[in-house]
Design a protein around this motif. Structure first.
Motif, short mmCIF file in Angstrom:
data_model
loop_
_atom_site.label_atom_id
_atom_site.label_comp_id
_atom_site.label_asym_id
_atom_site.label_seq_id
_atom_site.Cartn_x
_atom_site.Cartn_y
_atom_site.Cartn_z
N ASP A 59 27.23 41.36 51.17
CA ASP A 59 27.50 40.17 51.24
C ASP A 59 26.28 39.61 52.07
O ASP A 59 25.59 40.10 52.67
CB ASP A 59 28.69 40.18 52.41
CG ASP A 59 29.86 40.66 51.73
OD1 ASP A 59 29.92 40.76 50.61
OD2 ASP A 59 30.78 41.06 52.68
N LEU A 60 25.98 38.36 51.50
CA LEU A 60 24.54 37.74 51.79
C LEU A 60 25.00 36.38 52.71
O LEU A 60 26.16 35.68 52.46
CB LEU A 60 23.92 37.24 50.48
CG LEU A 60 23.63 38.18 49.63
CD1 LEU A 60 23.00 37.49 48.29
CD2 LEU A 60 22.56 38.92 50.09
N LYS A 61 24.51 36.50 53.73
CA LYS A 61 24.71 35.07 54.68
C LYS A 61 23.46 34.25 54.52
O LYS A 61 22.27 35.01 54.68
CB LYS A 61 24.78 35.71 56.15
CG LYS A 61 24.92 34.49 57.11
CD LYS A 61 25.18 35.07 58.59
CE LYS A 61 24.83 33.74 59.46
NZ LYS A 61 24.60 34.45 60.98
N VAL A 62 23.48 33.13 53.92
CA VAL A 62 22.38 32.35 53.70
C VAL A 62 22.47 30.97 54.13
O VAL A 62 23.32 30.24 54.02
CB VAL A 62 22.58 31.87 51.74
CG1 VAL A 62 21.28 31.39 51.50
CG2 VAL A 62 22.61 33.35 51.12
N VAL A 63 21.44 30.88 55.29
CA VAL A 63 21.51 29.80 56.00
C VAL A 63 20.18 28.83 56.04
O VAL A 63 19.23 29.45 55.96
CB VAL A 63 21.86 30.20 57.54
CG1 VAL A 63 23.33 30.79 57.69
CG2 VAL A 63 20.85 30.99 58.32
N VAL A 64 20.62 27.52 56.55
CA VAL A 64 19.45 26.73 56.92
C VAL A 64 19.63 26.39 58.21
O VAL A 64 20.62 25.67 58.59
CB VAL A 64 19.08 25.62 56.02
CG1 VAL A 64 18.36 24.53 56.53
CG2 VAL A 64 18.78 25.91 54.48
N GLY A 65 18.80 26.73 59.27
CA GLY A 65 19.29 26.53 60.35
C GLY A 65 20.34 27.27 60.79
O GLY A 65 20.46 28.54 60.55
N GLU A 66 21.67 26.60 61.24
CA GLU A 66 22.82 27.22 61.53
C GLU A 66 23.66 27.09 60.28
O GLU A 66 24.76 27.65 60.52
CB GLU A 66 23.48 26.72 62.70
CG GLU A 66 22.56 26.81 64.11
CD GLU A 66 22.44 28.59 64.54
OE1 GLU A 66 23.42 29.09 64.54
OE2 GLU A 66 21.43 28.73 64.75
N GLN A 67 23.26 26.19 59.40
CA GLN A 67 24.24 25.95 58.55
C GLN A 67 24.21 26.62 56.98
O GLN A 67 23.17 27.23 56.43
CB GLN A 67 23.97 24.35 57.96
CG GLN A 67 24.23 23.48 59.14
CD GLN A 67 24.28 21.99 58.60
OE1 GLN A 67 23.43 21.53 57.91
NE2 GLN A 67 25.13 21.24 58.98
N THR A 68 25.50 27.39 56.63
CA THR A 68 25.54 28.17 55.52
C THR A 68 25.39 27.17 54.29
O THR A 68 26.03 26.17 54.21
CB THR A 68 26.98 28.84 55.54
OG1 THR A 68 27.08 29.70 56.80
CG2 THR A 68 27.10 29.64 54.33
N VAL A 69 24.53 27.51 53.40
CA VAL A 69 24.48 26.92 52.04
C VAL A 69 24.83 27.54 51.07
O VAL A 69 25.45 26.70 50.05
CB VAL A 69 22.98 26.43 52.05
CG1 VAL A 69 22.38 25.59 53.10
CG2 VAL A 69 21.86 27.73 51.95
N LEU A 70 25.17 29.05 51.07
CA LEU A 70 25.83 29.48 50.10
C LEU A 70 27.18 30.12 50.66
O LEU A 70 26.80 30.99 51.39
CB LEU A 70 25.05 30.76 49.22
CG LEU A 70 23.74 29.95 48.58
CD1 LEU A 70 23.10 31.14 47.75
CD2 LEU A 70 24.14 28.93 47.33
N GLY A 71 28.31 29.98 49.97
CA GLY A 71 29.40 30.60 50.48
C GLY A 71 29.91 31.65 49.48
O GLY A 71 29.68 31.96 48.32
#
Lengths: 141, 148
Positions: free
Chosen positions: A117-129
């Motif tokens: 599972d990939l957590k993909v973030v810019v700052g604190e915000q998830t960009v890919l769910g």
């Protein structure tokens, strides 16, 4: 020992940060053939109501899996990869953007495959769910 | 105008063969910030047992694109491209793509749904090699925004 052996759910297998610039977007446009101008023209992005020039969703999907590819090395391949594009990545003309990826074992299967599972973030915000990569031994191996 | 629900189940003719070139794989790999020698160095790929460099996981989008173009150009589908947002994407492989593969894609519309004024179209492009064997299926869900 193969990267695919002795995996445990919750184990972090890779982490990486990617610095994007406008050059990154232009390079991806050329390589992929996606020349939608919202990915390199501020005036077009503004005209359609976007907060700025956006990274191609497929670019973000493309690099987000690379930490998994590097971790696997020659021990196998990504046999199934899916994402949901939940939030666009705005790439500032001067500052660019930084995207951070954390890859965690989500499921270990009996057949020698695993779901990462990939957590993909810019700052604190998830960009890919719902970003999931199944890693498998090479077919026929 | 909403997407025509009657296109659900529709398939389009197989695309023209796409020959996967070594330099295209390397160019695409650099563009997705890959550092894997299996995609960049033919000798490393050969040492791992492959004829040539291996394409990165999202490379099939290049082939899928030709099949999506057929759907978007279908006047009966009534898809306004200026209102299309990419919702979801998936690649399901039978084997990795290797430079030298000749690939064709056949797109099928598997679902058309309406949700809150938007339409959601799911299209599956089955990509096979020159022998007709399955390599990868690329699945896109496109969100077509309704009128403002």
């Amino acid at each position: 020992m193969s990267a695919l052996q002795n995996l445990e759910k919750g184990q972090v297998v890779a982490e990486a940060s990617f610095a994007l610039s406008r050059d990154t977007l232009v390079r991806y446009a050329g390589a992929s053939g996606d020349f939608n101008p919202i990915h390199y023209r501020d005036d077009v992005a503004a005209a359609v109501g976007l907060p700025g020039v956006l990274a191609h969703g497929m670019l973000t999907m493309g690099f987000a899996v690379q930490p998994v590819v590097d971790w696997l090395g020659a021990d196998g391949y990504v046999s199934d990869y899916q994402v949901r594009f939940t939030r666009p990545v705005v790439v500032d003309p001067a500052e660019g953007a930084s995207v951070t990826v954390t890859a965690t074992v989500g499921v270990v299967n009996d057949d020698g495959t695993a779901r990462i599972d990939l957590k993909v973030v810019v700052g604190e915000q998830t960009v890919l769910g719902k970003s999931q990569a199944v890693v498998s031994p090479w077919p026929g191996a | 105008m909403p997407v025509n629900p009657e296109i659900q189940g529709r398939s389009y003719p197989a695309t023209e063969p796409y020959l996967v070139g070594r330099e295209k794989v390397r160019e695409f790999a650099r563009a997705v910030l890959a550092s894997s020698p299996l995609s960049l160095d033919p000798a490393a790929a050969q040492a791992a047992g492959f004829a040539d460099v291996i394409a990165p996981p999202t490379f099939p989008v290049v082939v899928q694109e030709h099949s999506l173009a057929q759907l978007l150009a279908d006047p009966e589908a009534q898809i306004d491209f200026s209102r299309v947002v990419h919702g979801d994407q998936r690649f399901q492989y039978s084997r990795p793509i290797v430079a030298g593969d000749e690939l064709v894609a056949t797109l099928t519309v598997t679902s058309v749904k309406s949700l809150g004024g938007n339409s959601m179209v799911t299209a599956e492009s089955a990509i096979v090699d020159a022998a007709g064997a399955h390599v990868v299926t690329a699945i896109s869900t496109l969100v077509v925004r309704g009128e403002d």
